[in-house]
Design an enzyme around this catalytic site. Sequence first.
Site, PDB file in Angstrom:
ATOM      1  N   HIS A  74      61.505  52.740  42.093  1.00 49.23           N
ATOM      2  CA  HIS A  74      62.596  52.448  41.162  1.00 49.23           C
ATOM      3  C   HIS A  74      63.908  52.242  41.928  1.00 49.23           C
ATOM      4  O   HIS A  74      64.210  52.941  42.894  1.00 49.23           O
ATOM      5  CB  HIS A  74      62.768  53.594  40.160  1.00 49.23           C
ATOM      6  N   HIS A  75      64.681  51.256  41.466  1.00 50.99           N
ATOM      7  CA  HIS A  75      65.938  50.933  42.140  1.00 50.99           C
ATOM      8  C   HIS A  75      66.945  52.083  42.051  1.00 50.99           C
ATOM      9  O   HIS A  75      67.894  52.152  42.847  1.00 50.99           O
ATOM     10  CB  HIS A  75      66.540  49.667  41.514  1.00 50.99           C
ATOM     11  N   ALA A  76      66.758  53.002  41.112  1.00 53.49           N
ATOM     12  CA  ALA A  76      67.630  54.178  41.053  1.00 53.49           C
ATOM     13  C   ALA A  76      67.420  55.099  42.248  1.00 53.49           C
ATOM     14  O   ALA A  76      68.284  55.926  42.562  1.00 53.49           O
ATOM     15  CB  ALA A  76      67.387  54.952  39.759  1.00 53.49           C
TER      16      ALA A  76
END
Length: 438
Positions: A138-140
């Site tokens: 996930h880009h988070a």
Amino acid sequence: MTFISPSDAMFLASETREHPMHVGGLHVFRLPDGAPSDYVHTLYQQLLGSTRLAAMYRRRPAWPGPLLGALRWADDADVDLDHHVRLSALPRPGRVRELLALVSRLHGTLLDRHRPLWEFHLIEGLDDNRFAVYVKVHHALTDGVNAVRNTAAMLSTRPDNAPRPLWGPRPRAAQQAPPVSTVARDLAGVLPAAAHVVTKGLRTPDAALPFTAPKTILNRPLTGARRFAAQSWSIDRISAVARQHHATINDVVLAMCSGALREYLSSTGDLPEKSLVAAVPVALPRTDGDGNAVTMVLCRLASDVADPVERLRRIRASMLAAKDVMRGRSALQLSAIGMLTSIGPTGMAAIPGFSAIAAPPYNVVISNVPGPRKRLFWGDAAMEGWYPVSMPVEGQALNITVLSYAGNIEFGLIGCRRNVAHLQRLLDHLEAALAALG
């Protein structure tokens, strides 16, 4: 307790079924000489036994929940590796075409929010004595530069018999927070930096401001399905073109993308008279080892210019204007510039109905991530290709990310399956655009 930064929380809050917010990579390996037929399956079983995980691979979003958005990370004490690490096989004949089709499907599915936000896919059955690994995170949790660093840590510069898992613990260098006086000075410079961006954009023809891009078929609402295409070009070849035209490698990459998009849109009768605008991510200095440390600048792609040499000259001028705005700025001020020019406008474009009445903030994201210069190995298997798999966002149906690896520039193109039909044709157009420059 580990709180989620505002920029990382944005990637979580904006995720929907149509907008998966993960990034990934496709890695192609050659089996070692004399490898047994069960080589990949044995490797899979070994990986399942690697139960010590770095902090990033144990994190899942927590409290207060979906209604208000996640504010902190919770660490899973007992991660189910059977869920995260998966073994797949390609249908015959196991060509790159079948591999890209599988990656396209895998990249279009959401990660499970009730578990740590990553998946690792071992893929056997690739022709010519090869296998592949597809990873998504996930880009988070990570940006492109951090993802490259984490992947490189599982590899080695020479073959060995102990392949390291991606999720294994890594030593982390201590980071020192900047003094309070420095932070105060940076904050005081945010407004002047933002004013400089606007002034530069209004006074300099080659500079770009948000919401000045033309509407194109690349800027329609997304669907959830994805299509992925990838190809390699020699760094030496691109460098020679850059030297010939007194440009940088990144300028030539942008010119390749511009020429390819010009031809692609011309072939469907959708090329706008006005130049396309690209958002170009720029890495920032890090204060810790995880999360995102990136901002973005805007570049005019001169797609309205027919002559490829003049197009490259205009792209170089636009990037020089962007660099002039960034020069001498702190990481905090650069982040503010990115919020003004691209990241903030992207969030506005996600508001229902906004894209119907406003011009797109930009047309396409084109990212250039530095990677290892030497050929690497995973255990005793040589890595032949390393292709970035990024993400389209609402109103931006195409993302082009390139990664340098072992003498090549590896292009990874990811697009909305409905809005960017025949995505693979862009690969031929990229080659034609490079050939036109020398």
